[in-house]
Scaffold this motif. Structure first.
Motif, PDB file in Angstrom:
ATOM      1  N   LEU A  55      10.508   4.201  13.439  1.00  0.00           N
ATOM      2  CA  LEU A  55      10.187   5.659  12.766  1.00  0.00           C
ATOM      3  C   LEU A  55      10.956   6.497  13.752  1.00  0.00           C
TER       4      LEU A  55
ATOM      5  N   THR B  10       0.256   9.029  12.837  1.00  0.00           N
ATOM      6  CA  THR B  10       0.185   8.702  11.109  1.00  0.00           C
ATOM      7  C   THR B  10       0.517   9.969  10.600  1.00  0.00           C
TER       8      THR B  10
ATOM      9  N   ILE C  58       7.878   2.506   5.051  1.00  0.00           N
ATOM     10  CA  ILE C  58       7.322   1.461   5.920  1.00  0.00           C
ATOM     11  C   ILE C  58       7.938   0.316   6.001  1.00  0.00           C
TER      12      ILE C  58
ATOM     13  N   ILE D 292       3.997   9.913   9.793  1.00  0.00           N
ATOM     14  CA  ILE D 292       4.183   9.008   8.654  1.00  0.00           C
ATOM     15  C   ILE D 292       4.235   9.872   7.283  1.00  0.00           C
TER      16      ILE D 292
END
Length: 442
Positions: free
Chosen positions: A343, A189, A309, A192
């Motif tokens: 990603l 995460t 996202i 991200i």
């Protein structure tokens, strides 16, 4: 005889009280981990309580807890020997969150706006099944053998996806898992969170080399810490990242209402740009800095999905929030392995997604530049192989890594993205990656 039993009972009760008092913080975190993990596994990932208890929560000391589910109110509770109980609830669009006794469950909360999945385009740019592509330079028998080696009781692998030239060339899932299973990325995460700074910089909304906008730091030497220092985990601030004890990170994840503020109060133990120290608190502070870039909390919630996202079709992904509604940018993103691969592909394609530039190639270069004093192991919220951690893997390989063996490996020279997700770091990743790379025929 009765007069003897009463003092003995008092002694026993006193011992129990002392043990509970001394171990209360530890019990609090154990019950909190179990309740949160159970709630997310059931209400976000769609697993059963029995499966969660037998797999995700079946390790010491978490297996000392007992868990219950309330399907009607979408909550889970974790209890340690009945001495202490914690509760986690599900909130639509924000996932599951541990709550305290003073948390108002009737209070309304904001829901991030999502876009519908693209079902007209094939993977990776949409969610329609990809067209079958056979690459003549790939040894598929050797590839399948390399993947198969990861699925054994010791490695506890749940999923492997191998993408070559934007096409899935192999994937395998463990028992009870499929291509539609959401899996927690834990510290993947962080990548991200870091990527969102690259997007904002590409849009001209911030410069990561500016000083961190933290008002509490303006009257001491911490005012010199830049966003860049935070992205590289190189602020010089104190932080203890230890999941096996009562540490800064476990207290943050399982006790705090607002996880974006925990790192703010820490003093210097080094100097910016000279003291690398891995810190989930730093990433959640970055989540708080992202919040400052928007006029409203709704815009902040929407941005993560609209700018990244959902933009690249990671429609299965859900990033969970803390009690105050801030994204837990350090740890709590759930998505299918295929969506995690997207990603990696965004970085492999230097920020270009189906013709649209989300961030510049310069950002990839920046994010994969080794942080001073990290021994070539860390960039900007991304792990590196520049320090030769995996000796049989190219040094330009970089990755998103998470607790218990969550990985997205990006291999620029090989034009590959490799996803491995599991429940343990026991796997020989160096051998695994070496074996996958070797399937490409020269």
């Amino acid at each position: 005889m009765k007069s003897f039993k009463f003092p003995l009972l008092l002694v026993i009760l006193f011992i129990i009280f002392i043990l509970l008092y001394l171990n209360y913080p530890r019990l609090n975190i154990l019950a909190g981990y179990s309740a949160k993990n159970t709630a997310s596994s059931v209400f976000v990932a769609g697993r059963t309580l029995a499966f969660t208890d037998s797999t995700d929560n079946n390790f010491s000391p978490i297996n000392l807890t007992s868990d219950k589910i309330n399907s009607k109110e979408k909550s889970a509770s974790g209890s340690v020997f009945g001495l202490l109980t914690r509760k986690a609830i599900y909130r639509k669009g924000q996932g599951c969150v541990l709550i305290g006794n003073d948390f108002n469950t009737q209070k309304t909360f904001l829901v991030p706006k999502r876009t519908r999945p693209n079902i007209k385009s094939s993977f990776p740019f949409g969610n329609k099944p990809q067209e079958d592509t056979i690459f003549k330079n790939i040894n598929y028998q050797k590839l399948n053998s390399a993947i198969e080696s990861m699925f054994n009781p010791i490695n506890k692998t749940r999923a492997v996806v191998v993408v070559y030239k934007n096409q899935i060339i192999a994937e395998k899932y463990g028992p009870e898992f499929t291509k539609n299973s959401k899996i927690l990325g834990w510290s993947m995460t962080k990548s991200i969170t870091g990527t969102l700074f690259g997007i904002l910089q590409c849009q001209g909304h911030l410069n990561v080399f500016d000083k961190a906008p933290i008002s509490e730091w303006q009257n001491d030497d911490r005012k010199n810490i830049s966003i860049h220092n935070l992205l590289q985990m190189n602020s010089g601030l104190e932080w203890e990242e230890d999941y096996n004890t009562i540490s800064d990170v476990t207290k943050m994840l399982f006790l705090e209402k607002d996880m974006t503020k925990v790192q703010i109060d820490k003093p210097f133990v080094g100097k910016p740009n000279e003291t690398w120290n891995y810190s989930s608190g730093t990433t959640n502070l970055l989540s708080g800095i992202l919040r400052q870039q928007f006029d409203s909390h709704q815009e902040y919630l929407d941005f993560w999905y609209q700018a990244l996202i959902d933009k690249i079709g990671m429609n299965s992904m859900l990033v969970e929030t803390d009690m105050n509604g801030n994204y837990v940018g350090s740890s709590y993103a759930w998505a299918t392995p295929r969506d995690w691969a997207k990603l990696g592909l965004l970085y492999l394609n230097n920020g270009n997604w189906n013709g649209e530039q989300l961030f510049d190639k310069d950002w990839v270069d920046y994010a994969t530049t080794p942080t001073p004093t990290s021994n070539g192991g860390y960039g900007a919220q991304i792990w590196l192989n520049a320090g030769n951690r995996y000796p049989d893997v190219p040094k330009d390989m970089y990755s998103f890594n998470g607790y218990q063996g969550q990985n997205v490996f990006i291999l620029p020279e090989q034009e590959m993205v490799i996803v491995r997700m599991g429940l343990t770091k026991n796997a020989d990743i160096n051998l695994f990656l070496k074996s996958i790379i070797s399937v490409i025929k020269n």
